[in-house]
Every structure is written in structure tokens, then in C-alpha cells.
Design a protein around this motif. Structure first.
Motif, mmCIF file in Angstrom:
data_model
loop_
_atom_site.group_PDB
_atom_site.id
_atom_site.type_symbol
_atom_site.label_atom_id
_atom_site.label_comp_id
_atom_site.label_asym_id
_atom_site.label_seq_id
_atom_site.Cartn_x
_atom_site.Cartn_y
_atom_site.Cartn_z
ATOM 1 N N UNK A 16 0.822 -1.216 0.000
ATOM 2 C CA UNK A 16 0.000 0.000 0.000
ATOM 3 C C UNK A 16 0.853 1.261 0.000
ATOM 4 N N UNK A 17 1.997 1.198 0.715
ATOM 5 C CA UNK A 17 2.780 2.438 0.815
ATOM 6 C C UNK A 17 3.332 2.881 -0.558
ATOM 7 N N UNK A 58 -7.290 0.386 -8.947
ATOM 8 C CA UNK A 58 -6.642 -0.864 -8.518
ATOM 9 C C UNK A 58 -7.382 -2.051 -9.115
ATOM 10 N N UNK A 59 -6.645 -2.923 -9.778
ATOM 11 C CA UNK A 59 -7.264 -4.090 -10.419
ATOM 12 C C UNK A 59 -6.813 -5.369 -9.729
ATOM 13 N N UNK A 60 -7.822 -6.161 -9.298
ATOM 14 C CA UNK A 60 -7.472 -7.427 -8.661
ATOM 15 C C UNK A 60 -7.836 -7.429 -7.186
ATOM 16 N N UNK A 61 -8.850 -6.655 -6.811
ATOM 17 C CA UNK A 61 -9.307 -6.611 -5.421
ATOM 18 C C UNK A 61 -10.409 -7.670 -5.247
ATOM 19 N N UNK A 62 -10.281 -8.476 -4.188
ATOM 20 C CA UNK A 62 -11.298 -9.496 -3.897
ATOM 21 C C UNK A 62 -11.773 -9.423 -2.448
ATOM 22 N N UNK A 63 -10.920 -8.912 -1.576
ATOM 23 C CA UNK A 63 -11.248 -8.920 -0.139
ATOM 24 C C UNK A 63 -11.901 -7.589 0.249
ATOM 25 N N UNK A 64 -13.013 -7.638 0.993
ATOM 26 C CA UNK A 64 -13.671 -6.391 1.398
ATOM 27 C C UNK A 64 -12.738 -5.457 2.181
ATOM 28 N N UNK A 65 -11.823 -6.026 2.993
ATOM 29 C CA UNK A 65 -10.887 -5.169 3.743
ATOM 30 C C UNK A 65 -10.015 -4.356 2.787
ATOM 31 N N UNK A 104 -10.846 -3.451 -0.215
ATOM 32 C CA UNK A 104 -11.688 -2.412 -0.826
ATOM 33 C C UNK A 104 -11.811 -1.217 0.134
ATOM 34 N N UNK A 105 -11.984 -1.502 1.430
ATOM 35 C CA UNK A 105 -12.094 -0.422 2.420
ATOM 36 C C UNK A 105 -10.782 0.351 2.515
ATOM 37 N N UNK A 106 -9.695 -0.382 2.434
ATOM 38 C CA UNK A 106 -8.374 0.272 2.457
ATOM 39 C C UNK A 106 -8.205 1.194 1.238
ATOM 40 N N UNK A 107 -8.682 0.731 0.094
ATOM 41 C CA UNK A 107 -8.591 1.554 -1.121
ATOM 42 C C UNK A 107 -9.380 2.849 -0.947
ATOM 43 N N UNK A 115 -21.233 -4.454 0.045
ATOM 44 C CA UNK A 115 -21.762 -4.402 1.417
ATOM 45 C C UNK A 115 -20.773 -3.736 2.365
ATOM 46 N N UNK A 116 -19.483 -4.012 2.155
ATOM 47 C CA UNK A 116 -18.473 -3.481 3.085
ATOM 48 C C UNK A 116 -18.259 -1.982 2.899
ATOM 49 N N UNK A 117 -18.223 -1.514 1.674
ATOM 50 C CA UNK A 117 -17.895 -0.084 1.493
ATOM 51 C C UNK A 117 -19.131 0.800 1.597
#
Ligand SMILES: Cc1cc2nc3c(=O)[nH]c(=O)nc-3n(C[C@H](O)[C@H](O)[C@H](O)COP(=O)(O)O)c2cc1C
Length: 388
Positions: free
Chosen positions: A233-234, A249-256, A258-261, A294-296
Motif C-alpha cells: 500500500x505504501x 486498482x485491479x485485482x481486489x477481492x477482499x472487502x478489507x 476495498x475499504x483500504x482503497x 456491502x463493506x464499502x
């Protein structure tokens, strides 16, 4: 079916293009394009996940606005309204288009993108220099399609040699690409066994042209490209410090993630498992998309796109109903290109657009926004309640 009949069959849908491409491509090229990693479970699941969802159409709604195939009601604004699509579908970045069409490769694809007014996301591993693709994009708009709203995005792999990465970003920016799609699911290449069986190598005349200036041996042995497994991430701050292009960002699968993004102020994410070519048994993109939305939450400033297994207009409608703003299409573009060059890619996009429009009409959607509002989806005999 005998071979002659198969060759002359009308190509009505994306599977028809797949079968035609299979007849035309060498075994090595077909396997390279088609196959996934390990047991290919994710590859299969992507498509099946869309099929499992059933539609619950609404009726007695005036959908006559869709009367023409260029229906304005399918139009979609994306990336904070910096791009307009005639329908919510983008060309995914895929490597080496000259394996499908030796003469024109990515140049045929980009001409189709212009004709169909869509976005083409050009791969780092393209077999045509990114500058030539951008020149052709401009020329084709100027000379043939002045009304086209097509754009180019550049897909970036970060290499161990950060100088190479930095130069690629600068070149993309200078040649007019409008966004940087950073692929984040490829710290190493997935285990694609067909490439081992086939002893995959680039045919004569096909190279990773973007890297020729840097290290010609890399351009010719693309499997050995040293991706930077330390990417984290840094590093996004570093990338942001050297470009003003919006980052996706391409290749996100985990809700965490997505929230970080969202926290990192990223403009958009692509929910993707790389078309089942990276981590086998990873979640299909339909399930990942639902969890991420649901997460974001519905107030999220980030736009969410999705790819993997989208083969019908109804799949696009389902992705939008689940909360995606747009979808990306990978393999079917390659099938169109292999089957009939630029025209084949145009046909693939036009088939999808027509199917999407029909799906909207039959579901009683007057606008793309209605798709989200109408609660159209069922899974295992239960409605999928949208949180949007
Ligand atoms: C032959 C092939 C090459 C690909 N090359 C790239 C690439 O260079 N960069 C990237 O980010 N994704 C790449 N992908 C993944 C696609 O961008 C996309 O995520 C995937 O193809 C979507 O699934 P679909 O093929 O089922 O539509 C590739 C996929 C395929 C099939």
C-alpha cells in the motif's frame, strides 16, 4: 457438428466467437488465452456464478426509449464522469494481441474500441508499443469517428526495477492515456500448467514491445519478467507522487482491501481474480463484488468495476444490479480478434450491447440506474437484497 458447418455458422453470441477463435488459433495461443491456473476452478466458477443468479423482471413499464440500439438509456458515466460509455462495458487489459492477430494485434482492437466508443485498457504486456496504440486511437477518432468518446487506460505491472516502472508511467501519461490501472494480484504469475505443457514461447515477431527500449531480453522472454513482489500500500504514495493520472486498482477481492482503497483515496477498483489465472479456488467475482459493496456501503466515493466470466448482456445487468458501475471483458475480445480482427472485436462488443439493452427492456429498466433500484436478482430462490 462437422467442421465445414461449424466454420459457416452465423456468429450470434460470444460462445460462437470462442468456438471460431479456437478453430483459428494455434494450440499454444488458444491455451495461453483460454486456460486458468491449477485446476481452473475459479475460471469455471466466474461464469457459473453469473448463471446461478436468476432475474425477476418487472413488467408494464414503458421501455420504448430503448427503441434504437444506440439507446441513450444504456449510457453510463464513469470515473467521476470523465468518461462516457454507450453501455457499461470496457475492454480489459489482456496481453499479446498479436497472438490472435499477427498483423494488427492491439491496433485492430483499438480501432474497434474507437468505433464502439468504449475504453480500451492497454496491457503492459502488449505486443504493440503503447505510443503506437495511442497514435492509432487519435488517428481513428480524427479520420473516422470524430464523435467517438473512446478513451485509453494503461494497465501497469510494477517491476523490481522501479526505473522501468517510472518510465512506463511517464510514457503512458505523455501519450495521452487517461487512467492508470495498477494490477495488484500478480506478485508472481499463477501456475498455468498449459504453458508448461506447450513450452509456451513468443512466436517470431511477437514481443512485449513496451519493454524493448528497456531490456530487450525481457521483451522476448516475457514469462520471466521480474514483477515486484514487495509492492504494498505504501507504494501507492510513490506512484501518486510521479503521476497525476487517476489510479484504479485491479485485482481486489477482499472487502478489507476495498475499504483500504477507499481510505487511500483511490478513484476506482476492479473486482477481479484475473480471469481465474492467478490464485485458483479464489472467490468468484460475483460473490466478491457483493461482499465488497456491502463493506464499502452506498455512500462510498469509490467506483467499483468487475470482470471475470461475463459472456452475456444479462451478466452485465446482474453485475450492475449488484452494485458495479461497469464491467470489463477479457477473453471474448481476444476471440473476436482471432475470429475476424477489428470487425470481430466490434461484433463482440455490439452483441453484448444489444443483449444488455434487451435485458434492460425485459427487466423493465428505463435507465441504468433502474437496474440497481428494481431489486431484480434472486439466488437460491431468495431475492438478493441490494444495500444500495
Ligand atoms: C490471455 C489473458 C491475458 C491477460 N493479461 C493481463 C494483463 O496483461 N494485465 C492484467 O491486468 N490482466 C490481464 N488479464 C486479466 C484480464 O484483464 C481480466 O481480468 C480477465 O480476462 C477477465 O476475465 P474474462 O477473460 O473471463 O473476461 C489477462 C487475461 C487473459 C485471459
Amino acid at each position: 457438428m462437422d467442421q465445414t458447418k461449424a466454420t459457416h455458422r452465423a456468429l450470434l453470441n460470444l460462445e460462437d466467437y470462442h468456438q471460431r477463435a479456437k478453430q483459428k488459433l494455434s494450440q499454444m495461443a488458444y491455451d495461453y488465452y483460454y486456460t486458468g491456473s491449477d485446476d481452473q476452478l475459479t475460471l469455471t466458477d466466474n461464469q457459473e456464478a453469473f448463471r446461478r443468479i436468476k432475474l425477476r423482471p418487472k413488467v408494464l413499464i414503458d421501455v420504448s426509449k430503448h427503441a434504437t440500439t444506440d439507446s441513450i438509456s444504456c449510457r453510463t458515466q464513469i470515473l467521476n464522469s470523465t468518461a462516457t460509455l454507450p453501455f457499461p462495458c470496457i475492454i480489459a487489459p489482456t496481453a499479446l494481441h498479436r497472438l490472435a492477430h499477427q498483423e494488427h494485434g492491439e491496433l485492430a482492437t483499438v480501432r474497434a474500441a474507437v468505433a464502439c466508443s468504449t475504453i480500451m485498457c492497454v496491457s503492459t504486456i502488449s505486443s504493440t508499443r503503447m505510443e503506437l496504440i495511442a497514435d492509432e486511437h487519435r488517428r481513428h477518432i480524427r479520420e473516422r469517428y470524430p464523435q467517438s468518446s473512446s478513451q485509453l487506460w494503461y494497465q501497469l505491472y510494477v517491476f523490481q526495477d522501479r526505473e522501468i516502472t517510472q518510465k512506463l508511467i511517464k510514457r503512458a501519461e505523455t501519450s495521452g492515456y487517461k487512467a492508470l490501472v495498477l494490477t495488484v494480484d500478480t506478485c508472481i504469475i499463477g501456475n498455468r500448467e498449459s504453458s508448461v505443457h506447450n513450452k509456451f514461447s513468443l512466436p517470431n515477431g511477437v514481443r512485449v514491445e513496451n519493454l524493448v527500449d528497456e531490456r530487450v531480453e525481457l521483451a522476448e522472454k516475457y514469462q520471466e519478467l521480474p514483477r515486484d513482489a514487495s509492492l504494498s500500500w505504501k507504494d501507492l504514495d510513490w506512484i501518486r507522487s510521479i503521476t497525476s493520472l487517476p489510479i484504479i486498482l485491479k485485482g481486489i477481492l477482499h472487502p478489507d482491501d476495498a475499504c483500504q482503497a477507499v481510505k487511500f483515496g483511490i478513484k476506482a477498483i476492479i473486482v477481479s481474480n484475473h480471469g481465474g489465472r492467478q490464485l485458483d479456488t479464489s472467490v468468484n467475482t460475483v460473490d466478491a463484488l457483493s461482499d465488497i459493496i456491502n463493506a464499502i456501503g452506498d455512500q462510498s466515493p469509490i467506483e467499483v468495476y468487475v470482470d471475470g466470466g461475463i459472456r452475456r448482456g444479462t451478466d452485465i445487468l446482474k453485475a450492475i444490479a449488484l452494485g458495479a458501475k461497469a464491467v470489463l471483458i477479457g477473453r471474448p475480445i481476444l476471440w473476436g480478434l482471432a475470429a475476424d480482427g477489428e470487425q470481430g472485436v466490434r461484433n463482440v462488443l455490439n452483441i453484448l450491447k444489444k443483449e444488455f439493452r434487451s435485458a434492460m427492456m425485459l427487466c423493465g429498466c428505463q435507465t441504468v440506474d433502474d437496474i440497481r433500484k428494481n431489486n431484480l436478482l434472486m439466488l437460491n430462490d431468495r431475492p438478493i437484497r441490494s444495500k444500495l
